[in-house]
Design an enzyme around this catalytic site. Structure first.
Site, mmCIF file in Angstrom:
data_model
loop_
_atom_site.group_PDB
_atom_site.id
_atom_site.type_symbol
_atom_site.label_atom_id
_atom_site.label_comp_id
_atom_site.label_asym_id
_atom_site.label_seq_id
_atom_site.Cartn_x
_atom_site.Cartn_y
_atom_site.Cartn_z
ATOM 1 N N SER A 446 0.819 -1.195 -0.571
ATOM 2 C CA SER A 446 -0.065 -0.087 0.080
ATOM 3 C C SER A 446 0.968 1.458 -0.091
ATOM 4 O O SER A 446 1.816 1.572 -0.808
ATOM 5 C CB SER A 446 -1.358 -0.653 1.172
ATOM 6 N N ASP A 498 -8.441 -4.247 -6.708
ATOM 7 C CA ASP A 498 -8.403 -3.240 -5.685
ATOM 8 C C ASP A 498 -8.753 -1.631 -5.849
ATOM 9 O O ASP A 498 -8.206 -1.326 -7.040
ATOM 10 C CB ASP A 498 -6.494 -3.465 -4.861
#
Length: 664
Positions: A446, A498
């Site tokens: 991330s 995602d």
């Protein structure tokens, strides 16, 4: 639809948003009215007790008041059900009914006070059933009044008084008047201040310094720019996301041309096999997940983690010089040890220090792969969120790249912080002194994946053989030239749909346009969209075929906005577009297209078999292209596909499958 205008200001609620809450309150009021009616009928003629006269008047007045409220709510719900999101014409009488309903709160408040006084009077000696009924009535009245006040606070728009003011066509395009220019400037400044106050309120628990104040202002301007040109309320956005998800599912079920560039050996100087990269990614994802410390370990081992960590908290740990930042009870470091399987002596440096633009990381020796691993933590605190949202672009100068590239400002500053620690503090020199033959590998998930990517670019000159594995990095990270440059040494791993990997300002603008387009041109009332959408999200089934004004129009016509779309765009609001049109005529875009770093491995679910207590998911992986992630996909898994445990599970599944194939 455009926000409802009552009391001379705009509110963050539409005239078609009263169907569901109004129907719920109507049901409660009907049950309440029937209960009071039964109570009054059964005890009629039995009000001779002390205080019975006041009780008789109270119940009779309450029946009349509830009947009036029920009539007002029925009219409110009926009118709110009419029309569509972009066609509020059939609901033009709703503000008058709403004023009537709000006026009824005054006698209800008075009646609630009277009931409370009567109940608290010790001289009242009526039947217990009647007293309990009045107590229930008083409590219900106060609960409804309190929830109504909370609802008003939620839908209050601080800029509502300014957004209702629009300039005529001629004035909006002519800013020579100093009065008009000053008005536009004041409204924009007010909008920025409102967003800044909201951000400060959310971050009230963290210590705020100059860096925080600069970040607050930058993020406030980002939100103001993004929400400035539409007149949508939150329920419109929810309806739009539901419609987009169902439209997307219908398109996925139709035969179409392949959207992704699929190959097993991408056109690059680096010709690593996909299976080898998947095996490496599965190994290094453990380090990226371990950087989260005890929250990740407890999340993935909810029943045993605390017991195991408590057993290790009193053991010896490296000297204080090896660890910076707070690690109370040794929980973070203990979790890192258990997740990675390394020993104490394998760690060169660990930093738990966390501020805006300064994120935790650790440096360790990986003897299995003969690598010095720098693992950067992802988003886990308010400071990290502020780093994520500092999405302005800045230049990153590299001699090897033909043209200067743009990078995400907040993530670049975080990479600069870690770069300074690794180089200036001699951490990497210490590591290579211990293991000079090892290679350098930088990993992160991330925010950590984005920071690791930019850090790898900065260290590339000094360490030409370094490798970087970025797991679920942010989509708006590197300009095209830099993204192409990183294909030689960075591998990005993306799972499914995602959201973060597709998150960039151009993609968010595209999502906003798609929401406005599909919401404005749907011919169904909003309450039907929300109800059917909730059913579809929870129970599945076939996506609804909502009729729209787009049906039957040719492709050329679809490139032009419909009248319904224009009704939801604030073209001439002084809060928004006029100043932007003037200020950006001769300047580059504030948010250019940014892309994912390196070569991209896209992992998708091939099949899923659900059992009583578990689900068996089969994954497939392939090389992909950055253009595949140029649009945000709406899905219930758009958040879960980003979670580190899901990424690690997918990589382990693929790695084990490859291992079993080799053994066969």
């Amino acid at each position: 639809m455009p926000g409802l205008v009552v009391f001379g200001r705009r509110w963050a609620i539409g005239s078609d948003d009263f169907v569901l809450p109004g129907a719920f309150e109507l049901f409660v009021r009907l049950v309440w009215w029937i209960g009071i009616l039964v109570l009054y009928t059964v005890h009629k003629g039995q009000f001779n007790c002390p205080g019975g006269g006041l009780l008789h008047s109270y119940l009779l007045g309450l029946l009349i008041l509830l009947a009036s409220i029920i009539c007002a709510l029925s009219a409110l719900v009926y009118i709110s059900m009419q029309g569509t999101i972009s066609n509020p014409g059939p609901r033009k009488s709703l503000p008058k009914i709403l004023y009537t309903r709000l006026l009824l709160y005054f006698p209800e408040f008075i009646w609630a006070v009277v009931g409370a006084v009567w109940v608290s009077d010790n001289s009242v000696q009526c039947e217990k059933t009647v007293i309990n009924g009045v107590i229930g009535t008083v409590i219900a009245s106060w609960i409804i009044i309190v929830f109504t006040i909370i609802g008003v606070v939620i839908v209050f728009d601080p800029l509502g008084g300014k957004k209702t003011f629009y300039l005529p066509d001629g004035v909006s395009r002519n800013l020579e008047s100093s009065q008009s220019g000053q008005l536009l400037y004041n409204v924009k400044s007010s909008a920025t201040r409102v967003w800044e106050k909201r951000i400060r309120l959310l971050c009230c628990c963290i210590v705020q310094d100059d860096d925080h104040r600069v970040a607050f202002t930058s993020i406030a301007e980002l939100f103001r720019n993004y929400f400035s040109d539409t007149d949508l309320v939150p329920s419109d956005i929810a309806a739009g996301l539901i419609l987009l998800h169902q439209e997307q599912d219908k398109m996925e079920n139709c035969p179409k041309e392949p959207e992704e560039v699929l190959c097993h050996s991408p056109s690059s100087l680096v010709t690593d096999d996909l299976d080898v990269e998947l095996e490496n990614a599965a190994h290094y994802m453990l380090f990226a997940a371990a950087a989260y410390g005890w929250p990740y370990y407890v999340y993935t081992n909810p029943y045993t983690a605390l017991c195991k960590l408590n057993g290790d908290c009193c053991r010896n740990r490296p000297t204080d010089s090896d660890i910076t930042g707070s690690d109370r009870h040794n929980f973070h470091f203990g979790s890192i040890l258990k997740i990675t399987g390394l020993q104490y002596r394998d760690f060169i440096h660990i930093s738990f220090h966390n501020k805006i633009y300064e994120i935790p990381f650790f440096v360790a020796l990986d003897h299995k792969k003969e690598a010095i691993v720098v693992a950067v933590r992802g988003t886990l605190s308010f400071e990290d969120i502020l780093t994520d949202l500092s999405a302005d672009c800045e230049d990153l100068t590299l001699e090897e790249v033909l043209e200067n590239g743009f990078v995400h400002k907040g993530i670049t500053q975080a990479a600069n912080y870690i770069y300074g620690k690794l180089i200036n503090d001699g951490i990497l020199n210490q590591a290579f002194t211990i293991a000079p033959e090892y290679k350098l590998v930088i990993v992160g998930h991330s925010l950590g994946g984005g920071t690791a990517s930019i850090l790898a670019i900065m260290l590339r000159n000094s360490f030409p053989t370094l490798r970087c594995y970025a797991f679920s990095p942010p989509g708006g990270l590197l300009s095209k030239s830099l993204a192409d440059y990183t294909k030689h040494f960075i591998v990005s791993v993306i799972v499914g749909k995602d959201l973060v990997a597709r998150l960039s300002m151009p993609n968010m603008e595209d999502l906003k346009r798609r929401i406005v387009r599909i919401v404005a041109n749907c011919n169904r009332p909003k309450y039907q969209i929300l109800l059917r959408g909730c059913w579809y999200e929870v129970f599945g089934g076939d996506p609804d075929d909502f009729p729209t004004e787009l049906d039957g129009r040719n492709q050329d016509a679809l490139t032009q906005p419909l009248l319904a779309e224009e009704s939801l765009m604030v073209h001439r609001s002084p809060s928004y577009s006029a100043l932007e049109e003037e200020s950006h005529l001769n300047s580059p875009p504030q948010y250019p297209h940014l892309y994912l770093p390196g070569k991209i491995i896209h992992i998708v679910e091939e099949s899923s078999s659900r059992r009583l207590c578990s689900s068996d998911i089969k994954y497939t992986a392939r090389w992909s292209n950055e253009t595949v992630f140029s649009s945000i996909l709406i899905s219930p898994k758009m958040i879960t596909d980003h979670m580190p445990d899901v990424v690690l599970k997918a990589l382990n599944s693929l790695s084990q499958e490859h291992g079993s194939c080799l053994s066969c």
